[in-house]
Design a protein around this motif. Structure first.
Motif, PDB file in Angstrom:
ATOM      1  N   HIS A   1       0.851  -1.195   0.000  1.00 42.91           N
ATOM      2  CA  HIS A   1       0.000   0.000   0.000  1.00 42.91           C
ATOM      3  C   HIS A   1       0.882   1.238   0.000  1.00 42.91           C
ATOM      4  O   HIS A   1       1.954   1.258   0.606  1.00 42.91           O
ATOM      5  N   THR A   2       0.416   2.309  -0.646  1.00 41.90           N
ATOM      6  CA  THR A   2       1.211   3.503  -0.898  1.00 41.90           C
ATOM      7  C   THR A   2       1.330   4.445   0.284  1.00 41.90           C
ATOM      8  O   THR A   2       2.350   5.124   0.427  1.00 41.90           O
TER       9      THR A   2
ATOM     10  N   THR B   1       5.559  -4.684  -6.154  1.00 41.55           N
ATOM     11  CA  THR B   1       4.210  -4.181  -5.921  1.00 41.55           C
ATOM     12  C   THR B   1       3.412  -4.279  -7.214  1.00 41.55           C
ATOM     13  O   THR B   1       3.899  -4.773  -8.233  1.00 41.55           O
ATOM     14  N   ASN B   2       2.164  -3.799  -7.170  1.00 40.71           N
ATOM     15  CA  ASN B   2       1.330  -3.838  -8.373  1.00 40.71           C
ATOM     16  C   ASN B   2       1.468  -2.534  -9.167  1.00 40.71           C
ATOM     17  O   ASN B   2       2.093  -1.573  -8.702  1.00 40.71           O
ATOM     18  N   GLU B   3       0.907  -2.527 -10.351  1.00 42.18           N
ATOM     19  CA  GLU B   3       1.096  -1.411 -11.269  1.00 42.18           C
ATOM     20  C   GLU B   3       0.579  -0.092 -10.699  1.00 42.18           C
ATOM     21  O   GLU B   3       1.237   0.951 -10.813  1.00 42.18           O
ATOM     22  N   LYS B   4      -0.608  -0.102 -10.076  1.00 42.04           N
ATOM     23  CA  LYS B   4      -1.155   1.136  -9.534  1.00 42.04           C
ATOM     24  C   LYS B   4      -0.292   1.666  -8.395  1.00 42.04           C
ATOM     25  O   LYS B   4      -0.026   2.870  -8.300  1.00 42.04           O
ATOM     26  N   CYS B   5       0.139   0.763  -7.530  1.00 40.08           N
ATOM     27  CA  CYS B   5       0.972   1.175  -6.399  1.00 40.08           C
ATOM     28  C   CYS B   5       2.301   1.749  -6.905  1.00 40.08           C
ATOM     29  O   CYS B   5       2.807   2.747  -6.375  1.00 40.08           O
TER      30      CYS B   5
ATOM     31  N   MET C   1      -4.820  -9.338  -4.672  1.00 39.84           N
ATOM     32  CA  MET C   1      -5.279  -7.963  -4.836  1.00 39.84           C
ATOM     33  C   MET C   1      -6.535  -7.737  -3.989  1.00 39.84           C
ATOM     34  O   MET C   1      -7.539  -8.435  -4.152  1.00 39.84           O
TER      35      MET C   1
ATOM     36  N   PRO D   1      -8.287  -4.477  -3.456  1.00 33.35           N
ATOM     37  CA  PRO D   1      -8.428  -3.031  -3.655  1.00 33.35           C
ATOM     38  C   PRO D   1      -9.546  -2.426  -2.820  1.00 33.35           C
ATOM     39  O   PRO D   1     -10.472  -3.108  -2.389  1.00 33.35           O
TER      40      PRO D   1
ATOM     41  N   GLU E   1      -5.207   0.676  -4.836  1.00 34.50           N
ATOM     42  CA  GLU E   1      -4.076  -0.188  -5.190  1.00 34.50           C
ATOM     43  C   GLU E   1      -3.733  -1.209  -4.107  1.00 34.50           C
ATOM     44  O   GLU E   1      -2.803  -2.005  -4.264  1.00 34.50           O
TER      45      GLU E   1
END
Length: 394
Positions: free
Chosen positions: A78-79, A101-105, A140, A142, A148
């Protein structure tokens, strides 16, 4: 303080004993913790999340005390900076670490922390990393409570590192949840303050969690749950779409007229078997009000009129309910005025996101008289009948 979950699995995060306000809005009367988890496999070592930058020295010391010479994978679930804020310092300490991490993060952390894109390894739902005898799988999850957010599942040890999901703002020296009444209260506060608007997403994510074989849930704040069913069932209760037979009256009173209305209405509701919570918007803990909103069927905003409009604290109370989007079915406005009559319009405009039936307001001129009390009695009867129709009255 290092906390051992299992051999080779440790919470190396930081405790913030005296943090009383989070994000400059959320009261944290029990303090909080920033949990970062170290997982040591036969071949590789992973660190799951970090801590607030101001607490980095505590994280660094814990890693040094465990004699961690190398981190192969730094996993960011998490960001927000209470999880990611120390990533740049960890990458300085362990420059060989891959940031997972994932793309959005990744996009958020490039913007917020100015981490170069080539430092990241992007993963997707179900991807796994082998540490040697220990496997990390990425789930995931969300909108608990950012778009993200993800969780990391330690397959062999059956531990879910759930990030903010199932968390609680509690500063404590114990590793596992034990004083369950206290933990329940703080977990509910945490849910109410940041998770409640995302009930539909939470329901989907709970189904993902329940599909896993879990012995422990290790969130990023508060203690670890070695009885996962306890916190999962609590979340199911909180997201259940059916509210309780309860009315929250959130009020402000300047010269006691509105207070008299509130007390009379509460008494009439209780006579009819409707539970009532009264919160003074000038003095109440916003977290306690948020927890009330988790359960109630009806929200009443009670306000005097100030300069032809609603009292600012009453506006804030309405705004709070509006952004938290509780499962309430009904809402109402009561109050007193002398010469201006725009209070109702102001409160209504701040309840626009609620999926509620807005009941006819009761606005009285000056101190309530016999006729005014009769209107409040009728209002109480209307609320009772609405609750009965909704199947809430036993």
């Amino acid at each position: 303080m290092i906390k051992r979950l299992k051999e080779g699995v440790y919470n190396v995060g930081a405790i913030d004993w005296d943090r009383t306000l989070f994000d400059e809005i959320v009261p944290t009367p029990q303090g909080t913790s920033y949990n970062a988890y170290l997982v040591i496999g036969k071949d590789k070592t992973a660190l799951i999340d970090t801590v607030e930058p101001q607490k980095f020295d505590e994280l660094r010391k814990n890693l040094e005390d465990l004699d961690v010479k190398k981190i192969d994978y730094l996993i960011s679930n998490h960001t927000e900076q209470d999880h990611s804020g120390s990533i740049p310092m960890i990458l300085d300490m362990y420059p060989e670490a891959q940031l997972i991490t994932n793309e959005k993060c990744k996009g958020f952390e490039m913007d917020l922390l100015h981490i170069p894109g080539d430092k990241f390894t992007v993963i997707k739902e179900g991807d796994e990393i082998d540490l040697g005898g220990r496997t990390l799988r990425f789930i995931m999850t969300p909108w608990v409570h950012w778009p993200e957010t993800m969780s990391t599942y330690l397959v062999e040890d059956k531990i879910l590192f759930s990030c903010d999901f199932f968390g609680s703002h509690v500063a404590t020296s114990y590793t596992f949840a034990k004083y369950y009444d206290k933990v329940y209260h703080e977990a509910k506060r945490y849910y109410a303050e940041i998770m409640m608007p995302f009930r539909n997403f939470i329901e989907k994510n709970i189904k993902k969690v329940e599909a896993l074989d879990i012995d422990m849930i290790a969130p990023s704040h508060g203690p670890v749950f070695d009885d996962p069913g306890y916190i999962i069932n609590a979340y199911k209760e909180w997201i259940d779409p059916k509210p309780s037979n309860m009315v929250l009256i959130a009020f402000v009173s300047m010269h006691e007229s509105t207070r008299k209305m509130v007390e009379f209405l509460a008494d009439e509701l209780e006579k009819r078997g409707v539970d009532v919570k009264i919160r003074n918007l000038t003095t109440s803990d916003v977290g306690e009000i948020a927890m009330d909103l988790v359960d109630v069927a009806t929200i009443i905003i009670a306000t005097p009129t100030v300069l032809a409009g609603a009292h600012p604290n009453a506006v804030y109370g309405a705004y709070l309910a509006n952004v938290l989007r509780p499962k309430a079915k009904f809402a109402g406005i009561i109050g007193s005025f002398s010469w201006g009559g725009k209070a109702v319009d102001v409160i209504k405009s701040n309840l626009s996101s609620l999926k509620v039936e807005l009941l006819e307001p009761v606005l009285l001129k000056g101190l309530p008289n016999k006729e005014g009390y009769e209107k409040l009695k009728e209002f109480a009867q209307l609320i009772y009948e609405k609750h009965k129709e909704a199947g809430l009255v036993k």
